[in-house]
Design a protein around this motif. Sequence first.
Motif, PDB file in Angstrom:
ATOM      1  N   HIS A 170      77.510 169.487  16.170  1.00  0.00           N
ATOM      2  CA  HIS A 170      77.984 168.948  15.349  1.00  0.00           C
ATOM      3  C   HIS A 170      77.049 167.256  14.885  1.00  0.00           C
ATOM      4  O   HIS A 170      77.829 166.296  13.766  1.00  0.00           O
ATOM      5  N   PHE A 198      76.013 164.555  16.396  1.00  0.00           N
ATOM      6  CA  PHE A 198      76.129 163.553  17.597  1.00  0.00           C
ATOM      7  C   PHE A 198      75.325 163.060  17.338  1.00  0.00           C
ATOM      8  O   PHE A 198      74.713 162.271  17.961  1.00  0.00           O
ATOM      9  N   LYS A 214      80.881 159.360  15.470  1.00  0.00           N
ATOM     10  CA  LYS A 214      80.903 160.612  14.990  1.00  0.00           C
ATOM     11  C   LYS A 214      82.218 161.455  15.927  1.00  0.00           C
ATOM     12  O   LYS A 214      82.540 162.247  14.897  1.00  0.00           O
ATOM     13  N   ALA A 215      82.806 160.622  16.988  1.00  0.00           N
ATOM     14  CA  ALA A 215      83.868 161.608  17.468  1.00  0.00           C
ATOM     15  C   ALA A 215      85.188 161.457  16.508  1.00  0.00           C
ATOM     16  O   ALA A 215      85.916 162.419  16.295  1.00  0.00           O
ATOM     17  N   GLU A 266      84.822 160.670  12.985  1.00  0.00           N
ATOM     18  CA  GLU A 266      85.359 161.287  12.132  1.00  0.00           C
ATOM     19  C   GLU A 266      85.079 163.011  12.327  1.00  0.00           C
ATOM     20  O   GLU A 266      86.286 163.588  11.262  1.00  0.00           O
ATOM     21  N   PHE A 267      85.298 163.775  13.264  1.00  0.00           N
ATOM     22  CA  PHE A 267      85.490 164.479  13.504  1.00  0.00           C
ATOM     23  C   PHE A 267      86.706 164.852  13.714  1.00  0.00           C
ATOM     24  O   PHE A 267      87.320 166.043  13.514  1.00  0.00           O
ATOM     25  N   GLN A 268      86.808 164.267  14.131  1.00  0.00           N
ATOM     26  CA  GLN A 268      88.782 164.128  14.911  1.00  0.00           C
ATOM     27  C   GLN A 268      89.284 164.116  13.824  1.00  0.00           C
ATOM     28  O   GLN A 268      90.180 165.152  13.593  1.00  0.00           O
ATOM     29  N   THR A 309      88.700 165.024  10.722  1.00  0.00           N
ATOM     30  CA  THR A 309      88.246 166.288   9.539  1.00  0.00           C
ATOM     31  C   THR A 309      88.538 167.267  10.534  1.00  0.00           C
ATOM     32  O   THR A 309      89.552 167.916   9.827  1.00  0.00           O
ATOM     33  N   GLU A 310      88.953 167.494  11.507  1.00  0.00           N
ATOM     34  CA  GLU A 310      89.654 168.300  11.637  1.00  0.00           C
ATOM     35  C   GLU A 310      90.939 168.198  12.194  1.00  0.00           C
ATOM     36  O   GLU A 310      91.526 169.658  11.779  1.00  0.00           O
TER      37      GLU A 310
END
Length: 86
Positions: free
Chosen positions: A36, A38, A70-71, A73-75, A77-78
Amino acid sequence: GFKLEEAVPQSRAEEQFKDVDPRAWYYHSMNFAVQHKFLDGLRLPNETILNDFGPGRSITRGEMAKLAMKAIEFQETENRTQKTVK
């Protein structure tokens, strides 16, 4: 629920970083972070990315801030993806 081991190809970090042991406790998390984007390995001052991760070294505040962002942003998006799928 979400399982990290199922989400990540097992050979990613091993192929990218020559100093990562696939038996290490952090291996699955590292694979996830690499997949991903990171993490992308150690960099030289001229921004050249090395094939080393440096698992025994301390990270800087800047590196920790990047990982946290990054974490988040990922969460986000999820969460959007899950709402769209429902």
